[in-house]
Scaffold this active site. Sequence first.
Site, PDB file in Angstrom:
ATOM      1  N   ARG A 103       1.222  10.753  -9.500  1.00  0.00           N
ATOM      2  CA  ARG A 103       0.707  10.957  -8.112  1.00  0.00           C
ATOM      3  C   ARG A 103       1.539  10.442  -6.479  1.00  0.00           C
ATOM      4  NH1 ARG A 103      -5.498  11.789  -8.548  1.00  0.00           N
ATOM      5  NH2 ARG A 103      -5.648  12.679 -10.042  1.00  0.00           N
ATOM      6  N   GLY A 112       1.068  -1.209  -0.027  1.00  0.00           N
ATOM      7  CA  GLY A 112       0.002   0.123   0.292  1.00  0.00           C
ATOM      8  C   GLY A 112       1.059   1.420  -0.023  1.00  0.00           C
ATOM      9  N   ASP A 145      -0.281  -5.010  14.748  1.00  0.00           N
ATOM     10  CA  ASP A 145      -0.839  -4.593  15.542  1.00  0.00           C
ATOM     11  C   ASP A 145      -2.133  -5.876  15.722  1.00  0.00           C
ATOM     12  OD1 ASP A 145      -3.376  -3.221  14.009  1.00  0.00           O
ATOM     13  OD2 ASP A 145      -2.084  -2.732  13.279  1.00  0.00           O
ATOM     14  N   ARG A 154       9.253  -2.519  12.012  1.00  0.00           N
ATOM     15  CA  ARG A 154       8.299  -3.203  10.618  1.00  0.00           C
ATOM     16  C   ARG A 154       9.609  -3.211   9.823  1.00  0.00           C
ATOM     17  NH1 ARG A 154       2.072  -0.420  10.886  1.00  0.00           N
ATOM     18  NH2 ARG A 154       2.434  -0.556  13.351  1.00  0.00           N
ATOM     19  N   ARG A 204      -0.314  -8.839  -2.952  1.00  0.00           N
ATOM     20  CA  ARG A 204      -0.644  -7.756  -1.997  1.00  0.00           C
ATOM     21  C   ARG A 204       0.396  -8.293  -1.004  1.00  0.00           C
ATOM     22  NH1 ARG A 204      -1.247  -4.038   1.563  1.00  0.00           N
ATOM     23  NH2 ARG A 204      -2.449  -4.603   2.655  1.00  0.00           N
ATOM     24  N   SER A 261       0.627  -5.183   5.532  1.00  0.00           N
ATOM     25  CA  SER A 261       0.401  -5.197   7.476  1.00  0.00           C
ATOM     26  C   SER A 261      -1.158  -4.840   6.963  1.00  0.00           C
ATOM     27  CB  SER A 261       0.494  -3.904   7.918  1.00  0.00           C
ATOM     28  OG  SER A 261      -0.069  -2.580   7.691  1.00  0.00           O
ATOM     29  N   ARG A 295       7.917   2.265   0.752  1.00  0.00           N
ATOM     30  CA  ARG A 295       7.569   0.505   0.814  1.00  0.00           C
ATOM     31  C   ARG A 295       7.677  -0.385  -0.246  1.00  0.00           C
ATOM     32  NH1 ARG A 295       3.147  -2.204   4.160  1.00  0.00           N
ATOM     33  NH2 ARG A 295       4.032  -0.909   6.265  1.00  0.00           N
TER      34      ARG A 295
END
Length: 234
Positions: A43, A20, A204, A217, A87, A90, A24
Amino acid sequence: MTIHIGAAPDQIAETVLMPGDPYRAKWAAETFLNDVELVNEVRGMLGFTGFWNGHRVTIQGSGMGMPSLSIYANELIRDYDVQTLIRIGSCGGMQDTVKLRDIIIAMTASSINTPSSGIFREFNFAPSANWPLLQAAVTAAGNRDVTTHVGGIYSSDVFYDERPDLNEQMVRHGILGVEMEAAELYTLAARYGRRALAILTVSDHLTTGESMPSQDRERSFGDMVDIALHAAFA
């Protein structure tokens, strides 16, 4: 080149990993790929193409939520003829057996609503992963020192959810974790006859309230990316 992806047709590989977060995507490309080329920055949604073990791979950010992912997945499939979309992201854990840093490989992705809901109307389509990809990911995960769970997840269309009653029912019915993109990815892959999978790191936990420190992370997400690459080219 499309409205949202500035790459030339030959700059996108047939296999695309989709985090996402665009940064990353940058981290994963620089960490795992060789001969990396920036192929998209429209963008600020960064995309990179390079090579992993001789295989050509694109890592393209998808943004947050199913509407954003739907834009990029549609354009990758229809305009760049991408065949495999994985995909990497997290998620929040939902079962007591699911711990921080564990990996979830999503067999199915339940949802209340997706951008494709208008097509199905009253029909409840069941989005699921591509079986050979899922099987290859499970095998790849088994060769690593990381706890892996395989099963159903929930793709939410809101981040700040206020439905404890719904969460309770999902836990009751074995949903492993919650994220915001996979259900639409699986639906689009089914529509166009492509391979799709979601491999997620638990950052989480909705029940315990635990959260992974931000500095931890990237190190933890490395297992997820490595599993995705091995699964894609098994």
